[in-house]
Write a protein that holds these residues in place. Structure first.
Motif, PDB file in Angstrom:
ATOM      1  N   ARG A  46       0.800  -1.230   0.000  1.00 54.66           N
ATOM      2  CA  ARG A  46       0.000   0.000   0.000  1.00 54.66           C
ATOM      3  C   ARG A  46       0.832   1.279   0.000  1.00 54.66           C
ATOM      4  NH1 ARG A  46      -2.078  -2.256   4.499  1.00 54.66           N
ATOM      5  NH2 ARG A  46      -1.548  -0.400   5.702  1.00 54.66           N
ATOM      6  N   ARG A  48       3.346   4.249  -0.699  1.00 47.93           N
ATOM      7  CA  ARG A  48       3.875   4.897  -1.896  1.00 47.93           C
ATOM      8  C   ARG A  48       4.928   5.920  -1.474  1.00 47.93           C
ATOM      9  NH1 ARG A  48       2.302   1.061  -3.705  1.00 47.93           N
ATOM     10  NH2 ARG A  48       0.389   0.680  -4.833  1.00 47.93           N
ATOM     11  N   ASP A  51       4.690   8.844   1.393  1.00 48.32           N
ATOM     12  CA  ASP A  51       3.668   8.588   2.412  1.00 48.32           C
ATOM     13  C   ASP A  51       4.242   8.787   3.816  1.00 48.32           C
ATOM     14  OD1 ASP A  51       1.791   8.053   0.469  1.00 48.32           O
ATOM     15  OD2 ASP A  51       1.599   5.918   0.919  1.00 48.32           O
ATOM     16  N   GLY A  76       9.830   4.047   1.013  1.00 47.19           N
ATOM     17  CA  GLY A  76       9.326   5.305   0.488  1.00 47.19           C
ATOM     18  C   GLY A  76       8.683   6.208   1.514  1.00 47.19           C
TER      19      GLY A  76
END
Length: 188
Positions: A46, A48, A51, A76
Motif C-alpha cells: 500500500r 507509496r 507517504d 518510500g
C-alpha cells in the motif's frame, strides 16, 4: 499528495518495524520488502513514495538498529509522526536524514489512508480530508541540514572542515584539557 498509514498502538518496537530474521542486509530496497511485516503484512503493497506513518507513543522502542529507519525509508516513507519516540530510534532517524516528528494528538487526527499536507517550515501537518491542522515539535535546523544532505555521513563529507577534523586526532575537540591525544603537556 501523501497518504497516512496509521499504526495507533503505543510501543511499536524495532522488531515490528523490521523483523530480526531480515537483518541479513543493509540494503534499503531489500529491507523495504519487509517493513512493518509483523504488524501489517500488506503495508509494503500500500505504501507509496512520500507517504507518512502516524504512530502511537514510544515508536521505535526495543533494539538499537538503524535497519528500522532504513526499511521505512527504503519503502518510500517520508516521515513518521508520533507523540514521542524511543530515544535511540529518534537519534538513528536524525543520523540517517529521516524525519521523526513529535506531535501530540496525531493518532486521533487521522484515519488510515487520509491525505496529508506536511509543512516542515511551518511546523504543521494537515489532514486534508477533515481540514484539521496540528503543530509538531519544531525540527532543529541541524536535523534538517542532515536530512537535506542525505544523512550524517553525507553531511560530514559536505562540510570539509568537520570532515577534516573527524579524520585527525588533533581535532579541536581533543585540544582542551590534559592528556588528550595530540597535545603535549606543559610543565612549569
Amino acid at each position: 499528495m501523501p497518504k497516512v498509514h496509521v499504526f495507533a498502538r503505543d510501543h511499536i518496537n524495532t522488531d515490528e518495524i523490521i523483523p530480526a530474521r531480515h537483518l541479513t542486509t543493509d540494503v534499503e530496497s531489500e529491507l523495504a520488502k519487509y517493513a512493518m511485516e509483523d504488524y501489517d503484512r500488506d503495508f509494503v503493497r500500500r505504501v507509496r513514495p512520500g507517504d507518512i506513518i502516524v504512530a502511537g507513543a514510544d515508536f521505535g522502542c526495543g533494539s538499537s538498529r538503524e535497519h528500522a529507519v532504513w526499511a521505512l525509508r527504503g519503502a518510500g516513507v517520508a516521515a513518521v509522526i508520533a507523540p514521542n519516540f524511543a530515544r535511540i530510534y529518534y537519534r538513528n532517524s536524525i543520523n540517517n536524514g529521516f524525519l521523526a516528528l513529535e506531535c501530540d494528538g496525531i493518532v486521533e487526527a487521522f484515519q488510515d489512508g487520509d491525505p496529508a499536507d506536511l509543512d516542515l517550515k511551518g511546523g504543521t501537518i494537515t489532514n486534508t480530508r477533515t481540514g484539521q491542522q496540528l503543530t509538531f515539535v519544531p525540527v532543529p535546523q541541524f536535523a534538517l541540514d542532515v536530512q537535506k544532505a542525505g544523512g550524517w555521513l553525507e553531511y560530514m563529507k559536505a562540510n570539509d572542515q568537520a570532515a577534516l577534523e573527524a579524520e585527525t586526532l588533533s581535532a579541536h575537540s581533543t585540544q582542551a584539557g590534559h592528556g588528550h591525544p595530540g597535545q603535549e603537556e606543559q610543565h612549569a
